[in-house]
Design an enzyme around this catalytic site. Structure first.
Site, PDB file in Angstrom:
ATOM      1  CG  ASP A 113      57.522 -16.295-105.753  1.00  0.00           C
ATOM      2  OD1 ASP A 113      58.402 -15.462-105.456  1.00  0.00           O
ATOM      3  OD2 ASP A 113      56.317 -16.015-105.839  1.00  0.00           O
TER       4      ASP A 113
ATOM      5  CG  ASP B  19      58.557 -16.993-101.750  1.00  0.00           C
ATOM      6  OD1 ASP B  19      57.603 -16.670-101.026  1.00  0.00           O
ATOM      7  OD2 ASP B  19      59.017 -16.285-102.662  1.00  0.00           O
TER       8      ASP B  19
ATOM      9  CE  LYS C 172      59.367 -14.423 -99.688  1.00  0.00           C
ATOM     10  NZ  LYS C 172      58.176 -13.885-100.424  1.00  0.00           N
TER      11      LYS C 172
ATOM     12  CD  GLU D 189      54.638 -12.209-103.257  1.00  0.00           C
ATOM     13  OE1 GLU D 189      53.667 -11.588-103.753  1.00  0.00           O
ATOM     14  OE2 GLU D 189      55.667 -12.485-103.893  1.00  0.00           O
TER      15      GLU D 189
ATOM     16  CD  GLU E 181      60.252  -7.333-103.406  1.00  0.00           C
ATOM     17  OE1 GLU E 181      59.862  -8.373-102.858  1.00  0.00           O
ATOM     18  OE2 GLU E 181      60.623  -7.280-104.592  1.00  0.00           O
TER      19      GLU E 181
END
Ligand code: KIV
Length: 269
Positions: A42, A81, A111, A113, A179
């Site tokens: 994204d 994502d 994916k 978050e 990250e």
């Protein structure tokens, strides 16, 4: 195409390479360079769609670009994502949005978050045959809470990140992105998890690395401190577009070699 099991089995054995890709051409070039995983991040929000952050990116935008990347690759694991609010509000919506990437666009995995609210979703998706990459540490969809600053620098926060990573492994995630966290925290999480960690701004002890393609190419106007440019595509593009404009304005382009003449049209008027 490597399977998620093959990616998993690389943990601790062989470095995993992941790059973002938002179109078929870039995805094909990434595959030719033997990249293991193409992530339709994204990050396209900032990288190619002209937004200030990733929050406005829609499911349709990720879907369209996931389809392009899937069409541009054969031997690369394609991971879509999931954008802000495409999951997390209720289980059903999250599953349907993730399922669309696999069913309609040719992604091999999604994916997400990660947070407390994604543990159950990860579990359900995995049960349904949708492989999940978790993502902890700095999660840009939470920019309004955290900014873009490094995460996990104090022991409490570090333990929280490590716990979240473990919970998502237990829920079935096959890899976990770390990250912008301290390298020594990333090393401990990598040791703790059986699934591979893929770092971005998380040091060299992760099982793999991911970067945004614009940063790799030297196309970004601003690069995060942990990224490295391996080329200067921005300068190449500026120079090529500038040369084209000059050539049109000077009448040098198109030349005879770029034009054709049909003799039967000579006397048309
Ligand atoms: O959106 C993205 O590109 C990402 C990677 C930087 C991990 O989340």
């Amino acid at each position: 195409m490597p399977t998620v099991q093959e990616i998993r089995s690389k943990a601790g054995e062989e470095p995993i390479t992941m790059v973002t890709a938002y179109d078929a051409v870039t995805a094909t070039l990434a595959e030719q360079a033997s990249v293991d995983i193409a992530l339709i991040g994204d990050s396209m929000g900032n990288a190619v769609l002209g937004y200030d952050d990733t929050l406005p990116v829609t499911v349709d935008e990720v879907a369209s670009r996931t389809g392009a990347v899937a069409r541009g690759t054969e031997d690369t694991l394609v991971v879509a994502d999931m954008p802000f609010l495409s999951f997390g509000t209720d289980l059903q919506t999250g599953i349907e949005n993730c399922g669309r990437m696999i069913k309609e666009e040719g992604a091999n995995a999604v994916k997400i978050e990660s947070g407390e609210h994604t543990v159950e979703l990860t579990d359900r998706l995995t049960d349904l045959g949708i492989p999940v990459v978790a993502h902890v540490g700095l999660t840009p969809q939470s920019v309004n809470q955290t900014g873009y600053t490094r995460q996990g620098s104090d022991p409490e926060q570090a333990k929280e990140i490590a716990r979240l990573a473990r919970e998502h492994e237990e829920a079935g995630a096959f890899a976990c992105i770390l990250e912008h966290i301290p390298a020594n925290l990333a090393a401990q999480i990598t040791d703790d998890l059986a699934i591979p960690t893929i770092g971005i701004g998380a040091g060299s002890d992760c099982d793999g690395q991911v970067l945004v393609i614009n940063d790799i190419l030297g196309l970004s106007d601003r690069t995060p401190p942990f990224a490295k440019s391996f080329g200067d595509v921005r300068e190449e593009m500026e120079s090529a577009i500038g040369d084209y404009v000059d050539a049109v304005e000077s009448g040098e382009f198109p030349g005879e070699e770029h034009s054709h003449v049909a003799e039967e049209l000579d006397e048309l008027y």
